[in-house]
Design a protein around this motif. Structure first.
Motif, PDB file in Angstrom:
ATOM      1  N   ALA A  29       0.819  -1.224   0.000  1.00  0.00           N
ATOM      2  CA  ALA A  29       0.000   0.000   0.000  1.00  0.00           C
ATOM      3  C   ALA A  29       0.850   1.269   0.000  1.00  0.00           C
ATOM      4  O   ALA A  29       0.319   2.362  -0.136  1.00  0.00           O
ATOM      5  CB  ALA A  29      -0.933   0.000   1.210  1.00  0.00           C
ATOM      6  N   VAL A  30       2.155   1.141   0.132  1.00  0.00           N
ATOM      7  CA  VAL A  30       3.034   2.316   0.153  1.00  0.00           C
ATOM      8  C   VAL A  30       2.972   2.998  -1.199  1.00  0.00           C
ATOM      9  O   VAL A  30       3.184   2.379  -2.238  1.00  0.00           O
ATOM     10  CB  VAL A  30       4.483   1.909   0.516  1.00  0.00           C
ATOM     11  N   ARG A  31       2.696   4.293  -1.189  1.00  0.00           N
ATOM     12  CA  ARG A  31       2.559   5.059  -2.424  1.00  0.00           C
ATOM     13  C   ARG A  31       3.433   6.308  -2.419  1.00  0.00           C
ATOM     14  O   ARG A  31       3.090   7.316  -3.011  1.00  0.00           O
ATOM     15  CB  ARG A  31       1.094   5.469  -2.634  1.00  0.00           C
ATOM     16  N   VAL A  32       4.527   6.245  -1.749  1.00  0.00           N
ATOM     17  CA  VAL A  32       5.476   7.355  -1.718  1.00  0.00           C
ATOM     18  C   VAL A  32       6.807   6.846  -2.262  1.00  0.00           C
ATOM     19  O   VAL A  32       7.065   5.639  -2.254  1.00  0.00           O
ATOM     20  CB  VAL A  32       5.662   7.922  -0.289  1.00  0.00           C
ATOM     21  N   PRO A  33       7.651   7.744  -2.750  1.00  0.00           N
ATOM     22  CA  PRO A  33       8.955   7.287  -3.224  1.00  0.00           C
ATOM     23  C   PRO A  33       9.698   6.546  -2.119  1.00  0.00           C
ATOM     24  O   PRO A  33       9.643   6.922  -0.950  1.00  0.00           O
ATOM     25  CB  PRO A  33       9.677   8.593  -3.580  1.00  0.00           C
ATOM     26  N   ALA A  34      10.364   5.483  -2.498  1.00  0.00           N
ATOM     27  CA  ALA A  34      11.066   4.664  -1.507  1.00  0.00           C
ATOM     28  C   ALA A  34      12.425   4.228  -2.041  1.00  0.00           C
ATOM     29  O   ALA A  34      12.565   3.919  -3.223  1.00  0.00           O
ATOM     30  CB  ALA A  34      10.230   3.435  -1.150  1.00  0.00           C
ATOM     31  N   LEU A  35      13.380   4.225  -1.152  1.00  0.00           N
ATOM     32  CA  LEU A  35      14.711   3.727  -1.446  1.00  0.00           C
ATOM     33  C   LEU A  35      14.999   2.611  -0.453  1.00  0.00           C
ATOM     34  O   LEU A  35      14.938   2.821   0.758  1.00  0.00           O
ATOM     35  CB  LEU A  35      15.746   4.846  -1.287  1.00  0.00           C
ATOM     36  N   VAL A  36      15.292   1.440  -0.960  1.00  0.00           N
ATOM     37  CA  VAL A  36      15.619   0.296  -0.120  1.00  0.00           C
ATOM     38  C   VAL A  36      17.099  -0.010  -0.335  1.00  0.00           C
ATOM     39  O   VAL A  36      17.539  -0.201  -1.474  1.00  0.00           O
ATOM     40  CB  VAL A  36      14.755  -0.941  -0.469  1.00  0.00           C
ATOM     41  N   VAL A  37      17.851  -0.014   0.750  1.00  0.00           N
ATOM     42  CA  VAL A  37      19.298  -0.212   0.679  1.00  0.00           C
ATOM     43  C   VAL A  37      19.677  -1.404   1.540  1.00  0.00           C
ATOM     44  O   VAL A  37      19.184  -1.546   2.661  1.00  0.00           O
ATOM     45  CB  VAL A  37      20.049   1.051   1.168  1.00  0.00           C
ATOM     46  N   ALA A  38      20.548  -2.249   1.008  1.00  0.00           N
ATOM     47  CA  ALA A  38      21.006  -3.422   1.758  1.00  0.00           C
ATOM     48  C   ALA A  38      22.515  -3.552   1.629  1.00  0.00           C
ATOM     49  O   ALA A  38      23.081  -3.277   0.571  1.00  0.00           O
ATOM     50  CB  ALA A  38      20.341  -4.682   1.221  1.00  0.00           C
ATOM     51  N   GLY A  39      23.137  -3.976   2.711  1.00  0.00           N
ATOM     52  CA  GLY A  39      24.550  -4.314   2.658  1.00  0.00           C
ATOM     53  C   GLY A  39      24.713  -5.699   2.064  1.00  0.00           C
ATOM     54  O   GLY A  39      23.954  -6.611   2.395  1.00  0.00           O
ATOM     55  N   ASP A  40      25.683  -5.869   1.187  1.00  0.00           N
ATOM     56  CA  ASP A  40      25.849  -7.163   0.539  1.00  0.00           C
ATOM     57  C   ASP A  40      26.285  -8.261   1.509  1.00  0.00           C
ATOM     58  O   ASP A  40      26.183  -9.441   1.204  1.00  0.00           O
ATOM     59  CB  ASP A  40      26.811  -7.072  -0.642  1.00  0.00           C
TER      60      ASP A  40
END
Length: 90
Positions: A29-40
């Protein structure tokens, strides 16, 4: 970090994490810009799980930070800052 906060606080934190509600149904339901970051090298929130999370959010961007574990802002602050600056410029 666990040693720094002490055993009692660390145990409280772990109990709180185990008791938190599952938000998976709300992610789509998220409708805003999103940045998902993960460490390898993250072994707590695996990069493939973070990528799957990003796929559930319409338009989300996903990035992996190399040579990084679970605490990206502490482990690789320069890389995190660069990603955020680039993302915020959009």
């Amino acid at each position: 970090m666990a040693e720094r906060v002490g055993a009692v606080i660390f145990q409280r934190q772990q109990r709180a994490l185990l008791a938190r509600p599952d938000i998976a149904p709300a992610i789509a339901a998220v409708r805003v810009p999103a940045l998902v970051v993960a460490g390898d090298r993250d072994r707590i929130c695996l990069p493939e799980d973070a990528r799957a999370l990003a796929r559930q959010v319409t338009g989300a961007q996903f990035h992996t930070i190399r040579h990084c574990g679970h605490l990206a802002p502490m482990e690789r602050p320069g890389a995190v800052t660069m990603l955020l600056r680039e993302w915020l410029r959009r």
